[in-house]
Design a protein around this motif. Structure first.
Motif, PDB file in Angstrom:
ATOM      1  N   MET A 169      -0.682  -6.567  -1.065  1.00 58.32           N
ATOM      2  CA  MET A 169       0.081  -5.645  -1.907  1.00 58.32           C
ATOM      3  C   MET A 169      -0.058  -5.993  -3.385  1.00 58.32           C
ATOM      4  N   ARG A 170      -0.181  -7.286  -3.708  1.00 56.96           N
ATOM      5  CA  ARG A 170      -0.467  -7.655  -5.107  1.00 56.96           C
ATOM      6  C   ARG A 170      -1.797  -7.056  -5.545  1.00 56.96           C
ATOM      7  N   LYS A 171      -2.771  -7.091  -4.636  1.00 61.23           N
ATOM      8  CA  LYS A 171      -4.075  -6.489  -4.924  1.00 61.23           C
ATOM      9  C   LYS A 171      -3.943  -4.994  -5.154  1.00 61.23           C
ATOM     10  N   TYR A 172      -3.155  -4.322  -4.322  1.00 65.62           N
ATOM     11  CA  TYR A 172      -2.945  -2.888  -4.480  1.00 65.62           C
ATOM     12  C   TYR A 172      -2.318  -2.557  -5.834  1.00 65.62           C
ATOM     13  N   VAL A 173      -1.326  -3.349  -6.227  1.00 63.46           N
ATOM     14  CA  VAL A 173      -0.645  -3.104  -7.496  1.00 63.46           C
ATOM     15  C   VAL A 173      -1.618  -3.274  -8.661  1.00 63.46           C
ATOM     16  N   LYS A 174      -2.469  -4.278  -8.605  1.00 63.61           N
ATOM     17  CA  LYS A 174      -3.466  -4.478  -9.658  1.00 63.61           C
ATOM     18  C   LYS A 174      -4.436  -3.306  -9.722  1.00 63.61           C
ATOM     19  N   GLU A 175      -4.823  -2.797  -8.548  1.00 66.24           N
ATOM     20  CA  GLU A 175      -5.711  -1.636  -8.514  1.00 66.24           C
ATOM     21  C   GLU A 175      -5.048  -0.419  -9.148  1.00 66.24           C
ATOM     22  N   LEU A 176      -3.761  -0.233  -8.862  1.00 71.28           N
ATOM     23  CA  LEU A 176      -3.024   0.878  -9.467  1.00 71.28           C
ATOM     24  C   LEU A 176      -2.966   0.723 -10.984  1.00 71.28           C
ATOM     25  N   GLU A 177      -2.634  -0.473 -11.430  1.00 70.28           N
ATOM     26  CA  GLU A 177      -2.507  -0.717 -12.873  1.00 70.28           C
ATOM     27  C   GLU A 177      -3.824  -0.476 -13.596  1.00 70.28           C
ATOM     28  N   SER A 178      -4.940  -0.757 -12.930  1.00 70.18           N
ATOM     29  CA  SER A 178      -6.249  -0.508 -13.549  1.00 70.18           C
ATOM     30  C   SER A 178      -6.516   0.986 -13.715  1.00 70.18           C
ATOM     31  N   GLN A 179      -5.774   1.808 -12.962  1.00 67.03           N
ATOM     32  CA  GLN A 179      -5.884   3.266 -13.069  1.00 67.03           C
ATOM     33  C   GLN A 179      -4.772   3.861 -13.933  1.00 67.03           C
ATOM     34  N   GLY A 180      -3.961   2.999 -14.519  1.00 71.59           N
ATOM     35  CA  GLY A 180      -2.856   3.479 -15.346  1.00 71.59           C
ATOM     36  C   GLY A 180      -1.649   3.913 -14.548  1.00 71.59           C
ATOM     37  N   ILE A 181      -1.524   3.456 -13.310  1.00 69.80           N
ATOM     38  CA  ILE A 181      -0.410   3.814 -12.437  1.00 69.80           C
ATOM     39  C   ILE A 181       0.504   2.611 -12.271  1.00 69.80           C
ATOM     40  N   ARG A 182       1.789   2.835 -12.409  1.00 71.06           N
ATOM     41  CA  ARG A 182       2.751   1.751 -12.212  1.00 71.06           C
ATOM     42  C   ARG A 182       2.928   1.461 -10.729  1.00 71.06           C
ATOM     43  N   GLY A 183       3.141   0.192 -10.407  1.00 69.92           N
ATOM     44  CA  GLY A 183       3.316  -0.170  -9.014  1.00 69.92           C
ATOM     45  C   GLY A 183       4.121  -1.441  -8.847  1.00 69.92           C
ATOM     46  N   SER A 184       4.716  -1.603  -7.695  1.00 68.25           N
ATOM     47  CA  SER A 184       5.414  -2.825  -7.339  1.00 68.25           C
ATOM     48  C   SER A 184       5.392  -2.943  -5.823  1.00 68.25           C
ATOM     49  N   TYR A 185       5.865  -4.062  -5.307  1.00 65.95           N
ATOM     50  CA  TYR A 185       5.875  -4.230  -3.857  1.00 65.95           C
ATOM     51  C   TYR A 185       7.074  -5.054  -3.442  1.00 65.95           C
ATOM     52  N   SER A 186       7.397  -4.937  -2.157  1.00 68.53           N
ATOM     53  CA  SER A 186       8.534  -5.688  -1.624  1.00 68.53           C
ATOM     54  C   SER A 186       8.275  -5.996  -0.159  1.00 68.53           C
ATOM     55  N   THR A 187       8.711  -7.155   0.270  1.00 67.35           N
ATOM     56  CA  THR A 187       8.700  -7.499   1.687  1.00 67.35           C
ATOM     57  C   THR A 187      10.137  -7.710   2.131  1.00 67.35           C
ATOM     58  N   VAL A 188      10.461  -7.168   3.291  1.00 70.48           N
ATOM     59  CA  VAL A 188      11.810  -7.290   3.834  1.00 70.48           C
ATOM     60  C   VAL A 188      11.705  -7.773   5.269  1.00 70.48           C
ATOM     61  N   GLU A 189      12.469  -8.800   5.617  1.00 70.12           N
ATOM     62  CA  GLU A 189      12.459  -9.300   6.987  1.00 70.12           C
ATOM     63  C   GLU A 189      13.438  -8.471   7.818  1.00 70.12           C
ATOM     64  N   ASP A 190      12.923  -7.400   8.376  1.00 70.42           N
ATOM     65  CA  ASP A 190      13.757  -6.484   9.145  1.00 70.42           C
ATOM     66  C   ASP A 190      12.840  -5.482   9.825  1.00 70.42           C
ATOM     67  N   ASN A 191      13.388  -4.636  10.683  1.00 75.15           N
ATOM     68  CA  ASN A 191      12.569  -3.570  11.240  1.00 75.15           C
ATOM     69  C   ASN A 191      12.326  -2.523  10.155  1.00 75.15           C
ATOM     70  N   LEU A 192      11.347  -1.671  10.382  1.00 72.99           N
ATOM     71  CA  LEU A 192      10.911  -0.749   9.334  1.00 72.99           C
ATOM     72  C   LEU A 192      12.013   0.206   8.900  1.00 72.99           C
ATOM     73  N   GLY A 193      12.758   0.738   9.866  1.00 75.63           N
ATOM     74  CA  GLY A 193      13.817   1.689   9.525  1.00 75.63           C
ATOM     75  C   GLY A 193      14.868   1.074   8.628  1.00 75.63           C
ATOM     76  N   SER A 194      15.339  -0.102   8.976  1.00 75.56           N
ATOM     77  CA  SER A 194      16.359  -0.782   8.170  1.00 75.56           C
ATOM     78  C   SER A 194      15.801  -1.204   6.828  1.00 75.56           C
ATOM     79  N   ALA A 195      14.527  -1.613   6.809  1.00 77.54           N
ATOM     80  CA  ALA A 195      13.897  -2.023   5.550  1.00 77.54           C
ATOM     81  C   ALA A 195      13.834  -0.861   4.568  1.00 77.54           C
ATOM     82  N   ILE A 196      13.506   0.317   5.073  1.00 77.78           N
ATOM     83  CA  ILE A 196      13.452   1.495   4.202  1.00 77.78           C
ATOM     84  C   ILE A 196      14.845   1.841   3.691  1.00 77.78           C
ATOM     85  N   GLU A 197      15.835   1.778   4.564  1.00 77.00           N
ATOM     86  CA  GLU A 197      17.205   2.053   4.135  1.00 77.00           C
ATOM     87  C   GLU A 197      17.623   1.100   3.021  1.00 77.00           C
TER      88      GLU A 197
END
Length: 272
Positions: free
Chosen positions: A62-90
């Motif tokens: 995800m750090r790689k993805y954010v750098k790729e976005l920034e090289s295109q002028g797009i803002r980006g960030s990432y997060s990891t959550v220790e939980d199931n996907l539904g709860s993580a999105i909430e």
């Protein structure tokens, strides 16, 4: 526009990432990548070390993805959550102002669990935020129009308003998809009552109209998808419109979780 893109690093998720990146570039938006790390209940050292390695790899990608976005002028960030996907999105929806969730799907070839992980179907059911499902073979560059399925005039202004907020900057033409009986008067009435109201409510925006007869709405949607691979569908999920009135529960799941085209679903709760 803040775009949440859940990642499991499958080819479907990678494709959704590319689609979201194209949208973010047009809207000067921000992409937030999310990786949900399944909780480790086996506290054996080997299991714990394996989980740590998986999370470390996810963060690195995800750090790689954010750098790729920034090289295109797009803002980006990432997060990891220790939980199931539904709860993580909430959790992400509470912490960040999210405008739309973009998720990958295997499309019509899948049978079960076509979204990422076993909890993904619950995300659609429980989340009020608009969800854009992107089949693996779809890409933003293939889109030529945004096709809005609509039935009730009283719901149209708010529904269309939310669609325009999300997609106006995409620069694509809008088309209303209306399923009608064989009675031509119904089509004339639809044109007068719906299209006129919409164009008066949203000056400067024009709406084309495709009306077709079909024995069932599901059959008509399937036929439309086959004939228009360049389109993105938009559907309002409520108890009064297409999804609930015409589809059984199994038909709804088939349409929402097995789309042939990119499918944006807006919840009735979101526009009220």
């Amino acid at each position: 526009m803040n775009i949440l893109v859940p990642m499991d690093f499958s080819k479907e998720a990678e494709n959704a990432k590319e689609f979201a990146s194209a949208v973010a570039k047009l809207t000067e938006g921000k992409i937030i990548f999310l990786y949900a790390a399944p909780p480790v209940y086996n506290f054996a050292s080997v299991a714990e070390e394996s989980a740590i390695a998986v999370v470390r790899r996810a963060k690195g990608l995800m750090r790689k993805y954010v750098k790729e976005l920034e090289s295109q002028g797009i803002r980006g960030s990432y997060s990891t959550v220790e939980d199931n996907l539904g709860s993580a999105i909430e959790s992400m929806l509470i912490l960040d102002e999210i405008d739309i969730i973009v998720m990958g799907t295997k499309g019509a070839t899948g049978i079960k669990k076509v979204l990422m992980g076993s909890n993904a179907s619950e995300i659609f059911k429980e989340t009020a935020i608009p969800v854009l499902l992107v089949p693996f073979e779809s890409s933003y560059n293939k889109l030529e129009k945004i096709v809005i399925t609509m039935e009730y005039a009283e719901a149209a202004p708010k529904y269309i308003g939310e669609i325009l907020k999300l997609t106006k900057e995409w620069g694509l033409p809008y088309e209303i998809l209306h399923f009608n009986s064989a009675d031509s008067d119904e089509l004339d009435d639809f044109k007068v009552q719906h299209i006129k109201v919409l164009e008066e409510t949203y000056p400067g925006t024009s709406f084309g109209l495709t009306s077709r007869f079909s024995s069932t709405v599901q059959e008509g949607l399937k036929q439309f998808q086959d004939e228009h691979p360049e389109a993105m569908l938009v559907m309002l999920s409520s108890h009064k419109t297409l999804l609930e009135k015409f589809f059984s529960k199994s038909d709804t799941a088939q349409m929402v979780y097995h789309p042939d085209l990119p499918l944006l679903v807006i919840k009735e709760d979101f526009i009220n």
